[in-house]
Design an enzyme around this catalytic site. Structure first.
Site, short mmCIF file in Angstrom:
data_model
loop_
_atom_site.label_atom_id
_atom_site.label_comp_id
_atom_site.label_asym_id
_atom_site.label_seq_id
_atom_site.Cartn_x
_atom_site.Cartn_y
_atom_site.Cartn_z
N LYS A 1 0.82 -1.22 0.00
CA LYS A 1 0.00 0.00 0.00
C LYS A 1 0.85 1.27 0.00
O LYS A 1 0.38 2.33 -0.39
CB LYS A 1 -0.97 -0.03 1.17
CG LYS A 1 -2.01 -1.13 0.98
CD LYS A 1 -3.07 -1.12 2.04
CE LYS A 1 -4.20 -2.07 1.69
NZ LYS A 1 -3.82 -3.50 1.87
C1 LIG Z 1 -4.42 -4.55 1.31
C2 LIG Z 1 -3.65 -5.81 1.21
C3 LIG Z 1 -4.02 -6.84 0.32
C4 LIG Z 1 -5.28 -6.76 -0.51
O1 LIG Z 1 -5.17 -5.83 -1.56
P1 LIG Z 1 -6.47 -5.36 -2.36
O2 LIG Z 1 -6.01 -4.22 -3.22
O3 LIG Z 1 -7.45 -4.91 -1.30
O4 LIG Z 1 -6.97 -6.51 -3.15
C5 LIG Z 1 -3.21 -7.96 0.24
N1 LIG Z 1 -2.10 -8.09 0.99
C6 LIG Z 1 -1.71 -7.12 1.87
C7 LIG Z 1 -0.50 -7.35 2.69
C8 LIG Z 1 -2.46 -5.94 2.00
O5 LIG Z 1 -2.07 -5.00 2.87
#
Ligand SMILES: *Cc1c(COP(=O)(O)O)cnc(C)c1O
Length: 454
Positions: A110
């Protein structure tokens, strides 16, 4: 370039306005009015560094930001990554690579989008001579990444609600040990859903929202999706030419934001063979891609908590394309889904998407197997990506978090406790959090007292 809402009842906006708005007023999500075609530029992209590539990609969309300003914003957004490649692509075996997306400040993918979003917000404050108060609710990774995107940025304050005692201790430290005076970690008494519903009520109060210049940080922001397209392109360019057309990206999936970005890149003329949607036991998307039916279920907390979702909030963007870019049809689908909790898609792109589902017991086994077979330590989210690999395609598994964020699960699986210097450093810093009731009045009052002045 202008941006349109999937529901077709919001006027077209510039990039900056769409980013500042977040959710479109008609309830839809923003998308570019046309998707550009990069197929003629790919050879020219090969030699670019990650920030240069990101700039070349984003300048096609962010046409309302002066070129040199955008270049500066992008360059700054990738200075806090600990790996010189930013997103290293590591070969693990025959037809198998892992794309590591966890070298940013909070050790999850993120950061790629939220570092950029923080700089876009800060730029907007400067250009418009405004201040902004950002508000969000989190069950872990998003809140930490959003905080690290905005900490210390002039003209901004960020308030993140999280359920007290229900995020992992390391995630809590990432939110509460920053030492920054524009960051407010609000530990609310209750569950994530309580925090989320208090937040919804606060945003529904138009007076308050406008007076405090509140902006939401959530997974549907346009800038997040576009920033995430870039690492797919980056990885594609690092593959041997003979493998590029046969690549399948394997994406640990929750809200469908990450895999959607890859799929949109494919639609922009980058020849990618397909995508694997890898879910945990919360398998609404696995069921969709295997049966054609999108149906809400209950959320069951898992070892991969950032993928514990009930409804995938970015999925509406995919629906828009799936119904032939017809906003009236999108409104129909969303209305049916809201009323009945389900929608059946008449036809579906089965060739591009495959899906898998991984239970908690399997997550532990996969962490063991991947460690034994490749000497690689996968975090519980990434482990879902290793569930099934395609024998006839080149698999690129996206590693979405560092194993060091989930030391207990890793230790139970392979007897090794992964660490990271940035997390170790946090352990000696004081926790600063504000305990509040999950009541809109109490939260509003807190924001009122700590918001950045106009
Ligand atoms: C947010 C997150 C996901 C999921 O990603 P999306 O974009 O919501 O599909 C997967 N793995 C980790 C470690 C995350 O922080």
């Amino acid at each position: 370039m202008k941006f349109l809402s999937t529901r077709g009842q919001t006027p077209a906006l510039s990039f900056s306005d769409a980013v500042a708005t977040g959710l479109a007023p008609d309830g839809g999500l923003f998308l570019p009015e046309t998707l550009p075609d990069f197929s003629g530029q790919l050879a020219g992209f090969e030699k670019l560094s990650y920030p240069e590539l990101c700039f070349e990609f984003l300048r096609v969309f962010a046409t309302d930001i002066p070129t040199e300003t955008l270049r500066g914003i992008v360059a700054k957004s990738y200075t806090r990554f600990s790996d010189p490649a930013i997103a290293p692509l590591r070969p693990l075996g025959k037809n198998l690579y892992v794309l590591e997306l966890f070298h940013g400040p909070t050790l999850a993918f993120k950061d790629f989008a939220l570092q950029l979003l923080g700089n876009l917000y800060a730029n907007q404050c400067q250009v418009r001579q405004e201040t902004i108060n950002v508000l969000g609710a989190t069950s872990g990774d998003t809140g930490a990444a959003a905080i690290h995107g905005l900490l210390g940025r002039p003209g901004t304050a960020i308030f993140i609600l999280y359920p007290d005692g229900r995020v992992s201790p390391l995630q809590e430290r990432q939110m509460t040990c920053t030492g920054a005076d524009n960051v407010f970690a609000l530990a609310v008494d209750g569950t994530f859903d309580d925090a989320q519903s208090a937040l919804k009520e606060i945003f529904a109060d138009q007076d308050f929202r406008l007076r405090l210049r509140l902006s939401a940080v959530n997974s549907i922001n346009l800038a997040r999706v576009l920033a995430q397209c870039v690492y797919y392109l980056w990885a594609w360019l690092r593959l041997p030419v003979s493998e590029r057309g046969n690549v399948e990206f394997v994406v640990p999936t929750g809200n469908f934001g990450n895999v959607l970005a890859g799929w949109m890149l494919q639609k922009m003329g980058v020849p990618i063979r397909g995508f694997r949607v890898a879910t945990n036991q919360n398998d609404i998307l696995y069921r969709l891609f295997t049966t054609g039916e999108y149906r809400v279920g209950d959320v069951h907390p898992s070892l991969a908590p950032s993928m514990d979702i009930q409804v995938a909030s970015n999925f509406e963007r995919f629906i828009y394309f799936a119904v032939g870019r017809d906003p009236a049809k999108v409104r129909d689908v969303m209305a049916t889904f809201k009323q009945t909790g389900a929608y059946r898609f008449p036809n579906f792109d089965r060739d591009t998407f495959t899906a898998s589902r991984t239970t908690d017991a399997e997550i532990r086994q996969i962490i063991q197997r991947v460690h034994k077979d490749y000497g690689y330590v996968a975090d519980p989210h990434t482990a879902c990506g290793f569930k099934e690999l395609s024998a006839d395609r080149v698999n690129v598994v996206l590693a979405t978090a560092s194993p060091a964020k989930f030391p207990d699960t890793i230790r139970e699986a392979i007897g090794i406790e992964p660490t990271d210097p940035s997390l170790e450093a946090l352990k000696s810093k004081p926790i600063v959090k504000h305990r509040l009731k999950a009541e809109p009045a109490a939260i509003r009052d807190f924001i009122e007292r700590h918001a950045v002045a106009k």
